[in-house]
Design a protein around this motif. Structure first.
Motif, PDB file in Angstrom:
ATOM      1  N   MET A   1       7.086 -26.818 -22.335  1.00  0.00           N
ATOM      2  CA  MET A   1       6.720 -26.311 -23.520  1.00  0.00           C
ATOM      3  C   MET A   1       8.171 -25.756 -23.976  1.00  0.00           C
ATOM      4  SD  MET A   1       3.815 -23.691 -25.104  1.00  0.00           S
ATOM      5  CE  MET A   1       2.643 -24.532 -24.611  1.00  0.00           C
ATOM      6  N   THR A   2       8.586 -25.908 -25.291  1.00  0.00           N
ATOM      7  CA  THR A   2       9.758 -25.340 -25.767  1.00  0.00           C
ATOM      8  C   THR A   2       9.561 -24.018 -25.896  1.00  0.00           C
ATOM      9  OG1 THR A   2       9.222 -25.773 -28.164  1.00  0.00           O
ATOM     10  CG2 THR A   2      10.321 -27.633 -26.818  1.00  0.00           C
ATOM     11  N   THR A   3      10.662 -23.236 -26.167  1.00  0.00           N
ATOM     12  CA  THR A   3      10.522 -21.937 -26.561  1.00  0.00           C
ATOM     13  C   THR A   3      10.047 -21.458 -27.824  1.00  0.00           C
ATOM     14  OG1 THR A   3      12.448 -21.241 -24.993  1.00  0.00           O
ATOM     15  CG2 THR A   3      12.085 -19.782 -26.608  1.00  0.00           C
ATOM     16  N   GLU A   4      10.525 -22.444 -28.722  1.00  0.00           N
ATOM     17  CA  GLU A   4      10.008 -22.527 -30.176  1.00  0.00           C
ATOM     18  C   GLU A   4       8.521 -22.420 -30.420  1.00  0.00           C
ATOM     19  OE1 GLU A   4      10.391 -22.309 -34.616  1.00  0.00           O
ATOM     20  OE2 GLU A   4      11.888 -22.007 -32.889  1.00  0.00           O
ATOM     21  N   LYS A   5       7.973 -23.401 -29.650  1.00  0.00           N
ATOM     22  CA  LYS A   5       6.321 -23.467 -29.476  1.00  0.00           C
ATOM     23  C   LYS A   5       5.729 -22.216 -28.803  1.00  0.00           C
ATOM     24  CE  LYS A   5       4.444 -27.276 -31.146  1.00  0.00           C
ATOM     25  NZ  LYS A   5       3.869 -26.855 -32.489  1.00  0.00           N
ATOM     26  N   LYS A   6       6.449 -21.560 -27.994  1.00  0.00           N
ATOM     27  CA  LYS A   6       5.878 -20.431 -27.249  1.00  0.00           C
ATOM     28  C   LYS A   6       5.839 -19.094 -28.337  1.00  0.00           C
ATOM     29  CE  LYS A   6       7.108 -21.454 -22.436  1.00  0.00           C
ATOM     30  NZ  LYS A   6       8.147 -21.094 -21.315  1.00  0.00           N
ATOM     31  N   LEU A   7       6.996 -19.215 -28.955  1.00  0.00           N
ATOM     32  CA  LEU A   7       7.114 -18.189 -30.129  1.00  0.00           C
ATOM     33  C   LEU A   7       6.029 -18.499 -31.167  1.00  0.00           C
ATOM     34  CD1 LEU A   7      11.008 -17.898 -30.192  1.00  0.00           C
ATOM     35  CD2 LEU A   7       9.385 -16.322 -29.438  1.00  0.00           C
TER      36      LEU A   7
END
Length: 143
Positions: A1-7
């Motif tokens: 999972m990308t950092t953008e999705k986690k944010l």
């Protein structure tokens, strides 16, 4: 999972938590007719704006909102902890914790012997604070 999705998920979690807390407090006061005490009002003052602020930030993918939500959620958690302590610690409640027309020591709900309205507010503030801290830690300012 990308950092953008986690944010994105963290921001959504904070918003959904604040929405649930707001709707819950309105349910207790408007439908169940539980009159809020002074400390409940302070907690509402800190929680209600999160719905709008976090909602707008979520739509705009503006993770810098965490700079504002983290301290406000932390202050709200302090109010909730104090309020919960007034309800559950006899030495504090005996010291005269009537903070207005409605005593702050009263607990309209007491599920499982420990879940009260201030406890629910505390959990909501903690979730918003933790997700805000996560957003800041993951680099809200890199975008």
């Amino acid at each position: 999972m990308t950092t953008e999705k986690k944010l994105e998920y963290a921001l959504f979690t904070a918003w959904a938590t604040s929405l649930t807390a707001t709707l819950g407090s309105l349910y207790f006061s408007e439908f169940m007719k539980y009159e809020p005490c002074t400390l409940c009002w302070y907690q509402r003052i800190l929680m209600y704006p999160f719905v709008l602020l976090l909602g707008i930030a979520m739509l705009r993918k503006d993770y810098t909102i965490a700079v504002y939500t983290l301290p406000l959620a932390s202050i709200g958690a302090c109010f909730s902890m104090y309020h919960y302590a007034l309800q559950k610690i006899p030495a504090l409640s005996e010291a005269g914790a009537s903070c207005g027309r409605v005593p702050c020591t009263g607990d309209y709900i007491n599920w499982f012997g420990f879940i009260t309205i201030p406890f629910l507010a505390l959990i909501a503030f903690i979730v918003v604070a933790v997700t805000s801290g996560f957003i800041l830690r993951k680099g809200a300012f890199k975008a």
